[in-house]
Design an enzyme around this catalytic site. Structure first.
Site, PDB file in Angstrom:
ATOM      1  N   GLU B  73      -7.209 -67.612 -10.925  1.00 25.97           N
ATOM      2  CA  GLU B  73      -7.414 -66.189 -10.106  1.00 25.97           C
ATOM      3  C   GLU B  73      -8.949 -66.202  -9.397  1.00 25.97           C
ATOM      4  O   GLU B  73      -8.878 -65.852  -7.945  1.00 25.97           O
ATOM      5  CB  GLU B  73      -7.384 -65.067 -10.958  1.00 25.97           C
ATOM      6  CG  GLU B  73      -6.199 -64.715 -11.359  1.00 25.97           C
ATOM      7  CD  GLU B  73      -5.563 -65.352 -12.742  1.00 25.97           C
ATOM      8  OE1 GLU B  73      -6.346 -66.187 -13.074  1.00 25.97           O
ATOM      9  OE2 GLU B  73      -4.476 -65.044 -13.269  1.00 25.97           O
ATOM     10  N   HIS B 142      -2.729 -56.748 -20.888  1.00 26.45           N
ATOM     11  CA  HIS B 142      -2.064 -56.535 -19.691  1.00 26.45           C
ATOM     12  C   HIS B 142      -1.603 -55.061 -19.570  1.00 26.45           C
ATOM     13  O   HIS B 142      -0.584 -54.766 -18.842  1.00 26.45           O
ATOM     14  CB  HIS B 142      -0.568 -57.170 -20.170  1.00 26.45           C
ATOM     15  CG  HIS B 142      -0.703 -58.912 -20.004  1.00 26.45           C
ATOM     16  ND1 HIS B 142      -1.437 -59.577 -21.060  1.00 26.45           N
ATOM     17  CD2 HIS B 142      -0.257 -59.639 -19.035  1.00 26.45           C
ATOM     18  CE1 HIS B 142      -1.133 -61.010 -20.640  1.00 26.45           C
ATOM     19  NE2 HIS B 142      -0.477 -61.089 -19.472  1.00 26.45           N
TER      20      HIS B 142
END
Lengths: 325, 336
Positions: B73, B142
């Site tokens: 990322e 998450h």
């Protein structure tokens, strides 16, 4: 690319301009005329200039906290740079960036950067733009040996390699990450060896020798322009000043620094080579020295005579679309 | 013509419109093509994003503009910033906003600050699409609603739509905006339906929406909690209390005027947020009311938020974690 007399003189001018600019800054800080964090590039001139000699305004540089040399090599005006360091509204970034954020997109200079390693993905992104928009441009990230231990280095090289982007990664290995010797924190002797992990060439150049950097950067840039992907070029070099102006240099011996200055200096080496080959006579170089010296004096006068930013500038340019109030 | 689409389909439609109308728009992220284009295996389309938001883009716009990235990322978000700085208009998918933990520097120190640091001589037209919030039993790494964190950073914009039509219009506005925008997609409503106009339209960044008009109390929601507020308003109506519901839509810029205008009508306000209470958007709206709306308040501002805790996995605990209609009703009743 052929090194004509004009190109050689231009390279020397840029190297001398960097040296003179940085020495002037050290003097200004010591005299208390200039504030802020200043990381000087003196000693490493051959790296930035050896690479920049192949590039134009469509090509990009992403730089580091030690970024003045990359700016000058890329053609950023010293008046604007000096005014920026003095925090004046006439600065390259209107006084809002300072030493660690000097940028000039019109010259393809994507900025010095205060975060170690952060310029690497920015250069990868500029290379992606060049590829998608077919500009023919090449994008260069400069960074230190310390940054090669950052995730941004590994992620950036991986991405550029897997996408075969027109990029060049130039690691300026000056032997120290701040005060810590490279070998204390980096298990490979040559950072170029890390290229192997990404399936790209890793090349070592003498970062004190303009001609060696020029030749090896030229090969890597030609490769990038041809669509064959990035290269990691390690330039072994040395910074004459410490990590920043005011560094007490307790971590390295005076003898070591003297040895590099006396035996390896990039400007002296350039002069010996060009004189020995009969390419440039010393009179021409001394004329450049004099011109550069007056340029730098002029830049200081310009900066000191320039106004500080108006208070309204505090809230300007946070966003494109609206102004903060 | 409007027709019903899932939230995720509305996002997909916005991406198709944006890419068709501007060749500089590129889409980068993990699995955004999702293995599309494997002609050796007879595969043209594949995943199109883990939620399916990027489906069909690879076939329509090709490998140059729709790029599967490594699971990296920091690298691809940083590259997107560099690409935005030099002439592309990248839309990056950060699969879950939690993953900003490994990718924060490009957003915090680069995208947000380059324009200002460069004296206005740069633009970073970047959109970061990311899935937020609890509700799918995805546990602590998450399920976060970290939009308050990005909204707190000067130079970034942050939006969080609550319905498919706004999702499409806000995403098109975000992509065409010249500032970096974090675009939050609440996962608990990604697969819920709503009417969405066809074609090309935008919803302005920085404007809240009045989701329901009322006169006794204002319920402020963002993303999924707009639906909690609407349900609560319906229950309150049955009791004879008229609740107004403000959908913030944009967290930065924040439409403070819309919040205060509603407060002026009702005199009472409850802010509902799925994020923990400290230094978040609910605290921000409460501070706004205290600073600029004190004279309008007939009762103290109430906040209904998640607790100061990570999001738990167990369904029994996750259901306790998120704000519920019952908690909103209790807050309103306590205000008297």
């Amino acid at each position: 690319m052929e090194l004509t007399r004009e190109r050689l003189l231009d390279a020397y001018r840029r190297m001398r301009r960097i040296r003179a600019f940085e020495e002037k800054l050290a003097e200004l800080v010591t005299a208390g005329r200039l504030a802020g964090f200043l990381h000087l590039y003196a000693g490493e001139e051959a790296v930035a200039v050896g690479v920049a000699a192949h590039l134009g305004d469509r090509d990009h540089f992403a730089s580091t906290h030690r970024g003045h040399g990359h700016c000058i090599a890329k053609g950023v005006e010293v008046r604007g740079m000096m005014a920026e360091l003095f925090g004046r509204s006439t600065g390259t970034c209107k006084g809002k960036g300072g030493s660690m954020h000097i940028a000039d997109l019109s010259k393809g200079m994507l900025g010095a950067n205060g975060i170690v390693g952060a310029g690497i993905p920015l250069a990868v992104g500029a290379a992606l733009t060049a590829k998608v928009k077919r500009t023919g441009g090449v994008s260069v990230a400069f960074f230190g040996d310390g940054a090669s231990n950052q995730g941004q280095f590994h992620e950036g090289l991986n991405l550029a390699a897997v996408w075969k982007l027109p990029a060049l990664f130039v690691v300026e290995n000056n032997g120290y990450g701040e005060a810590t010797p490279t070998e204390f924190v980096t298990p490979v002797r040559d950072i170029a060896a890390r290229a192997g992990s990404y399936g790209i060439p890793g090349v070592i150049a003498d970062g004190m020798d303009f001609f060696d950097v020029f030749e090896k950067a030229g090969e890597a840039i030609a490769r990038a322009r041809a669509g064959d992907g990035p290269t990691l070029l390690e330039c072994k070099t040395y910074r004459y000043f410490g990590h920043y102006v005011g560094d007490n240099l307790a971590y390295r011996s005076k003898e070591e620094a003297e040895r590099w200055r006396q035996q390896r200096d990039a400007l002296e080496g350039f002069e010996r080579r060009t004189a020995g080959e009969g390419w440039l006579e010393s009179g021409a170089l001394r004329a450049v020295d004099a011109e550069v010296a007056s340029e730098i004096e002029d830049a200081v006068r310009f900066a000191e005579a320039s106004p500080f930013p108006e208070p309204a500038a505090l809230l300007q340019d946070v966003y494109v679309s609206y102004e903060e109030t | 013509m409007a027709r019903e689409l899932l939230f995720v389909q509305a996002i997909n439609e916005a991406l198709h419109v944006a890419m068709a109308s501007d060749p500089d728009v590129v889409v980068l992220g993990e699995d955004v093509a999702g293995g599309g284009g494997r002609s050796d295996q007879g595969i043209e389309e594949a995943w199109g994003g883990v939620m399916g938001a990027t489906k069909g883009l690879y076939s329509a716009f090709g490998a140059e503009r729709v790029r599967d990235t490594p699971i990296s990322e920091m690298g691809f978000l940083g590259a997107a910033v560099g690409a935005a700085l030099t002439g592309l208009r990248p839309v990056v998918e950060i699969m879950f906003i939690d993953f900003l933990g490994v990718a924060f520097d490009p957003l915090l120190n680069q995208a947000a600050k380059l324009r200002y640091m460069f004296g206005g001589r740069a633009r970073v037209p970047l959109t970061v699409r990311t899935v937020t919030g609890a509700g799918l039993r995805a546990a602590a790494q998450h399920s976060q609603s970290l939009y308050g964190m990005t909204a707190a950073i000067p130079g970034l914009k942050t939006v969080c739509p609550s319905n498919p039509a706004d999702a499409k219009g806000l995403l098109l506005a975000a992509i065409r905006d010249d500032d970096p925008v974090v675009f939050c997609e609440p996962k608990s409503i990604l697969f819920s339906k709503g009417e969405v106009p066809e074609g090309d339209f935008t919803v302005p960044l920085g404007k809240a929406a009045l989701a329901r008009a009322g006169s006794d109390v204002t319920l402020v929601g963002v993303g999924r909690t707009v639906h909690v507020a609407l349900e609560a308003a319906q229950a309150l109506a049955a009791e004879g209390t008229s609740a107004e519901v403000v959908d913030l839509r944009s967290l930065s810029p924040l439409d403070g005027d819309a919040v205060l205008a509603s407060l002026a009508r009702t005199g009472r306000i409850v802010v509902i947020d799925e994020a923990p209470p400290r230094c978040g958007i609910a605290a921000d709206v409460a501070a706004l009311c205290a600073d600029r709306g004190f004279d309008l308040l007939d009762a103290p501002v109430r906040r209904v938020t998640a607790p100061h805790a990570p999001v738990p996995f167990s369904p029994a605990l996750e259901d306790l974690y998120v704000p519920t209609v019952a908690r909103v009703l209790a807050a309103v009743r306590e205000m008297g």
